[in-house]
Design an enzyme around this catalytic site. Structure first.
Site, PDB file in Angstrom:
ATOM      1  N   GLU A 263      41.600  30.580  13.266  1.00 41.79           N
ATOM      2  CA  GLU A 263      40.350  30.871  13.991  1.00 41.79           C
ATOM      3  C   GLU A 263      40.529  30.238  15.365  1.00 41.79           C
ATOM      4  OE1 GLU A 263      37.960  32.692  12.982  1.00 41.79           O
ATOM      5  OE2 GLU A 263      37.934  32.659  10.798  1.00 41.79           O
ATOM      6  N   GLU A 404      39.519  31.092  28.502  1.00 38.91           N
ATOM      7  CA  GLU A 404      38.415  30.399  27.833  1.00 38.91           C
ATOM      8  C   GLU A 404      38.135  29.083  28.566  1.00 38.91           C
ATOM      9  OE1 GLU A 404      39.162  28.574  23.965  1.00 38.91           O
ATOM     10  OE2 GLU A 404      37.311  29.497  23.250  1.00 38.91           O
TER      11      GLU A 404
HETATM   12  P1  NAD Z   1      42.921  22.058  19.565  1.00 40.84           P
HETATM   13  O1  NAD Z   1      43.735  23.272  19.319  1.00 40.84           O
HETATM   14  O2  NAD Z   1      43.330  21.151  20.653  1.00 40.84           O
HETATM   15  O3  NAD Z   1      42.865  21.138  18.254  1.00 40.84           O
HETATM   16  C1  NAD Z   1      42.382  21.638  17.018  1.00 40.84           C
HETATM   17  C2  NAD Z   1      42.918  20.750  15.910  1.00 40.84           C
HETATM   18  O4  NAD Z   1      44.329  20.913  15.832  1.00 40.84           O
HETATM   19  C3  NAD Z   1      42.674  19.250  16.125  1.00 40.84           C
HETATM   20  O5  NAD Z   1      42.367  18.649  14.891  1.00 40.84           O
HETATM   21  C4  NAD Z   1      44.013  18.772  16.628  1.00 40.84           C
HETATM   22  O6  NAD Z   1      44.262  17.410  16.358  1.00 40.84           O
HETATM   23  C5  NAD Z   1      44.953  19.643  15.827  1.00 40.84           C
HETATM   24  N1  NAD Z   1      46.306  19.789  16.363  1.00 40.84           N
HETATM   25  C6  NAD Z   1      46.712  19.649  17.642  1.00 40.84           C
HETATM   26  N2  NAD Z   1      48.051  19.811  17.710  1.00 40.84           N
HETATM   27  C7  NAD Z   1      48.484  20.081  16.461  1.00 40.84           C
HETATM   28  C8  NAD Z   1      49.757  20.342  15.892  1.00 40.84           C
HETATM   29  N3  NAD Z   1      50.864  20.369  16.624  1.00 40.84           N
HETATM   30  N4  NAD Z   1      49.832  20.574  14.571  1.00 40.84           N
HETATM   31  C9  NAD Z   1      48.720  20.548  13.810  1.00 40.84           C
HETATM   32  N5  NAD Z   1      47.485  20.292  14.282  1.00 40.84           N
HETATM   33  C10 NAD Z   1      47.370  20.065  15.598  1.00 40.84           C
HETATM   34  O7  NAD Z   1      41.428  22.583  19.736  1.00 40.84           O
HETATM   35  P2  NAD Z   1      40.134  21.739  20.094  1.00 40.84           P
HETATM   36  O8  NAD Z   1      40.238  21.371  21.531  1.00 40.84           O
HETATM   37  O9  NAD Z   1      39.914  20.677  19.069  1.00 40.84           O
HETATM   38  O10 NAD Z   1      38.990  22.828  19.885  1.00 40.84           O
HETATM   39  C11 NAD Z   1      38.630  23.736  20.856  1.00 40.84           C
HETATM   40  C12 NAD Z   1      39.292  25.077  20.595  1.00 40.84           C
HETATM   41  O11 NAD Z   1      38.997  25.509  19.289  1.00 40.84           O
HETATM   42  C13 NAD Z   1      38.780  26.170  21.515  1.00 40.84           C
HETATM   43  O12 NAD Z   1      39.845  26.961  21.967  1.00 40.84           O
HETATM   44  C14 NAD Z   1      37.876  26.990  20.604  1.00 40.84           C
HETATM   45  O13 NAD Z   1      37.718  28.323  21.002  1.00 40.84           O
HETATM   46  C15 NAD Z   1      38.562  26.866  19.306  1.00 40.84           C
HETATM   47  N6  NAD Z   1      37.610  27.093  18.228  1.00 40.84           N
HETATM   48  C16 NAD Z   1      37.692  28.255  17.521  1.00 40.84           C
HETATM   49  C17 NAD Z   1      36.769  28.512  16.514  1.00 40.84           C
HETATM   50  C18 NAD Z   1      36.812  29.800  15.734  1.00 40.84           C
HETATM   51  O14 NAD Z   1      36.156  29.852  14.698  1.00 40.84           O
HETATM   52  N7  NAD Z   1      37.531  30.821  16.153  1.00 40.84           N
HETATM   53  C19 NAD Z   1      35.781  27.584  16.227  1.00 40.84           C
HETATM   54  C20 NAD Z   1      35.731  26.416  16.956  1.00 40.84           C
HETATM   55  C21 NAD Z   1      36.661  26.174  17.955  1.00 40.84           C
END
Ligand code: NAD
Length: 502
Positions: A263, A404
């Site tokens: 997602e 975004e």
């Molecule tokens: P992010 O991708 O930076 O992090 C998300 C999660 O992934 C965090 O827990 C982070 O620690 C983890 N992560 C980071 N690097 C990783 C790796 N190498 N391996 C495994 N896990 C790792 O996103 P964010 O900044 O926390 O959230 C914002 C983003 O999430 C935005 O782009 C938003 O659109 C998206 N989002 C999508 C949905 C959806 O349902 N489509 C919902 C909420 C947020």
């Protein structure tokens, strides 16, 4: 890849409360004994707690605990899983206000407009998936009297659920009860910027689940998150976060043929036709609903935000003026204040990113500003606060219309016919959500059907409804959550059994 500066402290004296991880029914620190401070998004000088800085050894412990619990959890009658989920729903409902307050502190989302609805959604999701726990079932093939040919919907095994910081409880609710109802065991990885609500949720769940069925690890994505994605005994990675990290997660987990769902981000179009804005009353009601769709009330930190507003030239000026007036009236303030409409931006990195996009937008030729409230915030707030910005006379090719921003920024773009609006709406590598505003049935449904997004709302701008299909097209993701069908596809695998009778 973390959004927080990676700093940790050792487990020596501190007055900050420790919030350990849940592994195998035990509340534990990280193997290496390191901790990460968690600050309140709305009050940066307040350290709320410190959580373990989990690493590979911690991921391994959690996966082993989930694996050990799996045979017992998958084997029971669905009624047992159902009862556990329904008891959890009741206990979460009792703790809903506490969870909402913690959400406001942890994420910066305002208590009234966001945090309470999020904790209520979590309750609803546990109740929904508890209710449908008996529906994870297969089919029979009418293959004649001499054959019994049927399918079983079997759980995948150990599910790693990786969570973002923007609405942690709601997104944990998209994954956890669905995976558990289907008979999987779960390891959640909380976001480093907002882990506390997930630990509190786990504390409540743990009262009703066997040890190891639900585990939570904390720490940085590149450390404990990466270790989960690479772990050979994780059967499914259910990831919610940015498209950039999602691509990496998909390729890493895909390398070992793990099940994956993603997602990811969005840049969702919102298309306003003249039939939705025929008179002043309609324009006023439309503007209120449009405001919901912008997710300004969550500081625009929402993957489903309608952040590209296409408005027909016949009603462009009226609609934009009404939306700008309503956005201007939103109160930016401390997330815990009941009168606050918009809370705090999660961290400095996010705040800087939003303001870089605003600067980029302002530099575009021909751009107009329908609202410029980014710095229009009350004094005395201790955090990264930001009012809404609405760009007008935008162009769909600009960066602010393609990327975004994840902040309270809207770009409005005029159009003059339906095909043109749909072409611009679909000219995006994202495809998560969309909004169509029209009182002409044919126009509304034709547009809804031609839009390349996983979720289209017509004449409403609210959030997800329990049981609906939720997920993205294109780079917004793979798989569906929230619905029973999505959970069946996402958290089970099909086994065919053919039996010769007699
Ligand atoms: P992010 O991708 O930076 O992090 C998300 C999660 O992934 C965090 O827990 C982070 O620690 C983890 N992560 C980071 N690097 C990783 C790796 N190498 N391996 C495994 N896990 C790792 O996103 P964010 O900044 O926390 O959230 C914002 C983003 O999430 C935005 O782009 C938003 O659109 C998206 N989002 C999508 C949905 C959806 O349902 N489509 C919902 C909420 C947020």
């Amino acid at each position: 890849m973390s959004s927080t500066t990676e700093q940790s402290t050792t487990a020596t004296a501190t007055e900050v409360a420790e919030a350990p991880m849940l592994i195998g029914g035990q509340w534990v620190p990280a193997v290496a004994g390191e901790w990460i401070d968690v600050v309140s998004a709305g009050e940066r000088s307040a350290t709320l707690a410190r959580v373990p800085r989990g690493r590979e050894a911690d991921a391994d412990r959690a996966v082993k605990a989930a694996r050990a619990a799996f045979p017992g959890w998958r084997a029971v009658h669905f009624k047992e899983r159902q009862q556990a989920l329904l008891k959890i729903a009741d206990a979460l409902a009792d703790a809903a206000e506490e969870l909402a307050v913690l959400t406001a502190k942890d994420t910066g989302n305002a208590i009234r407009t966001q945090a309470r609805p999020e904790s209520q959604t979590l309750v609803d999701l546990f109740r929904y998936f508890g209710g449908v726990a008996g529906e994870f079932k297969g089919v029979n093939l009418p293959a004649g009297d001499g054959q019994l040919q049927y399918t079983r919907r079997e759980p995948l095994g150990v599910v790693a659920g990786i969570l973002p910081w923007n609405s942690p409880l709601m997104i944990a609710g998209f994954k956890t009860p669905a995976a558990l109802a289907a008979g999987n065991t779960v390891v959640l990885k909380a976001a480093e910027d907002a882990p506390l609500t997930i630990l509190k949720m786990a504390e409540i769940c743990q009262q009703f689940l066997p040890d190891g069925v639900l585990n939570v690890v904390t720490g940085y994505g590149t450390e404990v998150g990466e270790a989960l994605v690479q772990h050979p005994d994780v059967d499914k990675v259910s990831f919610t976060g940015s498209t950039r990290v999602g691509k990496h997660v998909a390729s890493t987990a895909g390398e070992r043929i793990s099940h994956i769902s993603l997602e990811l981000g969005g840049k969702s179009p919102s298309i306003v036709f003249p039939s939705a804005a025929r008179d002043a009353d309609q324009v006023d009601a439309l503007a209120s609903n449009l405001l919901l769709s912008t997710r300004f009330a969550r500081q625009g930190q929402s993957c489903t935000a309608g952040s590209r507003l296409f408005v027909h030239t016949d009603v462009y000026d009226d609609v934009l003026a009404a939306v700008a007036a309503k956005a201007k009236a939103m109160k930016v303030g401390n997330p815990l204040d009941e009168s606050t409409d918009m809370g705090a931006i999660i961290n400095q990195k996010q705040f800087d990113q939003i303001n870089n996009y605003i600067a980029d937008g302002k530099s575009q030729k021909g751009v107009e500003l329908a609202l410029d409230c980014a710095l229009d915030i009350p004094d005395g707030l201790d955090g990264f606060y930001q009012g809404p910005t609405i760009f007008s006379m935008g162009d769909n090719s600009w960066r602010i219309a393609r990327e975004e921003i994840f902040g309270p920024v809207l770009v409005a773009i005029p159009f003059s016919d339906r095909d043109e609006a749909i072409r611009m709406a679909n000219d995006s590598h994202y495809g998560l959500a969309a909004f169509v505003w029209s009182n002409d049935l044919t126009e509304a449904l034709d547009t809804a059907h031609r839009i390349e997004s996983g979720w289209v709302q017509v004449n409403q701008g609210g959030g997800q409804v329990i049981g609906q299909a939720y997920g993205g097209y294109k780079t917004s993701g793979i798989g569906r959550e929230v619905s029973l069908e999505g959970a069946m596809d996402g958290f089970t695998q099909v086994k065919q059994i053919n039996v010769k009778i007699g």
